[in-house]
Write an enzyme that holds these catalytic residues in place. Structure first.
Site, short mmCIF file in Angstrom:
data_model
loop_
_atom_site.label_atom_id
_atom_site.label_comp_id
_atom_site.label_asym_id
_atom_site.label_seq_id
_atom_site.Cartn_x
_atom_site.Cartn_y
_atom_site.Cartn_z
N CYS A 159 19.65 43.47 -23.72
CA CYS A 159 19.99 44.54 -22.56
C CYS A 159 17.99 44.72 -21.41
O CYS A 159 17.46 44.80 -22.14
CB CYS A 159 19.02 46.09 -23.82
SG CYS A 159 19.88 47.02 -23.05
N ASN B 8 27.48 44.99 -32.91
CA ASN B 8 25.37 44.41 -32.19
C ASN B 8 24.31 45.22 -32.35
O ASN B 8 23.75 46.54 -32.83
CB ASN B 8 26.52 44.89 -30.72
CG ASN B 8 25.80 44.19 -29.18
OD1 ASN B 8 24.63 44.95 -29.70
ND2 ASN B 8 25.54 43.61 -28.66
N LYS C 51 23.49 36.39 -27.22
CA LYS C 51 23.99 37.85 -26.82
C LYS C 51 23.35 37.42 -25.54
O LYS C 51 21.97 37.91 -25.75
CB LYS C 51 24.50 39.64 -26.28
CG LYS C 51 25.22 39.51 -25.09
CD LYS C 51 25.61 41.10 -25.35
CE LYS C 51 26.39 42.37 -24.39
NZ LYS C 51 27.29 43.33 -24.64
N ALA D 159 22.21 53.30 -17.49
CA ALA D 159 20.82 52.84 -17.64
C ALA D 159 20.45 53.69 -19.08
O ALA D 159 20.20 54.68 -19.09
CB ALA D 159 19.05 53.03 -17.21
#
Length: 303
Positions: free
Chosen positions: A131, A100, A166, A70
């Site tokens: 994410c 990214n 993504k 994390a």
């Protein structure tokens, strides 16, 4: 054109192996270990509009057949990535790099992508809507088809280079998200990001990371990733980049047979810094073993 080469959104790659974002920094650190120009390309560290310190520590922990992290998108912000990180990278990497990008609003994504799109070194923009380690951004966009499409559409309006979205595996139907992104103009899809996981330290009776939950990655997630890559590749007509637990040349070929055009390698880089080079070196031998003449011919070749 070599037997390992593939074409990703119009750009030829010497091979399909791509270190995944968050596991390869901005590349120049690994260039001290080996010549990173052997890679197809790589996806550099997740970049946001503003600098981020990330989540409190501890934020990485090993667990059975993988790891939980994390980190929380720690990065210096897009302005410093452009002014400091990319010039250092240019000294050691001569190929186009994959940028990214993460954000906390549609406007954030558009701003950061527009800035990076203008950089000569950037060949593709990998838009991370998946994410699991940040609050109020990232995965919140990747779990709803409409939100995913909104981000994709906004980014496409301000960029010229290929947009690869993504995706998160933490959804009921990943094909619905992928199709929404394709319909909104995405040039490619990459998947999977980490699965949301948790472990508890029995001695302290506390979660092993300060964020309590984090992204689970490593070999244990490979079958899940492979299944999702297969589903998405059979739903969309744009290229798919497969990732999730990839650590061997055999894994790369399996991902490609499931429908991937290229393959990202993540957690393996944190265990073995030369993991991607080792996979590339091994690919010809494995191709010969399974009578594969050219990698570009096997994408989606599952029988």
């Amino acid at each position: 054109m070599g037997r390992l080469s593939v074409n990703l959104c119009g750009t030829e790659l010497d091979n399909p192996v791509i270190p995944a974002s968050g596991t390869f920094g901005f590349g120049y650190e690994f260039a001290e270990i080996y010549d990173i120009n052997c890679l197809g390309t790589f996806s550099f560290k997740g970049t946001t509009k503003e600098a981020r310190f990330g989540n409190p520590t501890p934020r990485i922990a090993e667990c059975t057949a993988g790891m939980i992290n994390a980190v929380g998108l720690q990065n210096p912000g897009v302005e410093k990535v452009i002014s400091e990180e990319l010039p250092k990278l240019k000294k050691v990497f001569s190929k186009p790099v994959m940028a990214n990008v993460s954000g906390f609003s549609v406007e954030d994504y558009a701003y950061t992508c527009e800035k990076l799109d203008a950089q000569e070194q950037v060949g593709w923009l990998e838009v991370n809507i998946s994410c699991p380690n940040v609050h109020g951004g990232g995965m919140s966009f990747g779990t709803d088809p409409k939100a995913a499409a909104e981000v994709t559409s906004a980014v496409k309006k301000v960029t010229k280079k290929p947009i690869i979205v993504k995706l998160s595996p933490n959804v009921t139907d990943i094909t619905a998200i992928a199709k929404a992104c394709e319909d909104a103009g995405a040039d490619g899809i990459s998947l999977i990001n980490t699965l949301l996981g948790m472990r508890i330290d029995l001695k302290t009776r506390k979660p092993v990371i300060a964020n309590k939950m984090g992204g689970f990655s490593g070999p244990a997630v490979f079958p899940v990733a492979l299944r999702m890559v297969y589903q998405v590749a059979n739903t969309v007509k744009i290229p798919v980049i497969g990732m999730g637990g990839v650590s061997t040349a055999e894994d790369v070929i399996e991902m490609m047979l499931a429908g991937a055009t290229a393959v990202e390698v993540g957690a393996a880089n944190l265990i073995n810094p030369t993991a991607c080079k080792d996979i590339i070196d091994k690919l010809p031998e494995v191709m010969d073993k399974y009578s594969i003449a050219n990698l570009r011919d096997i994408t989606g070749g599952i029988k």
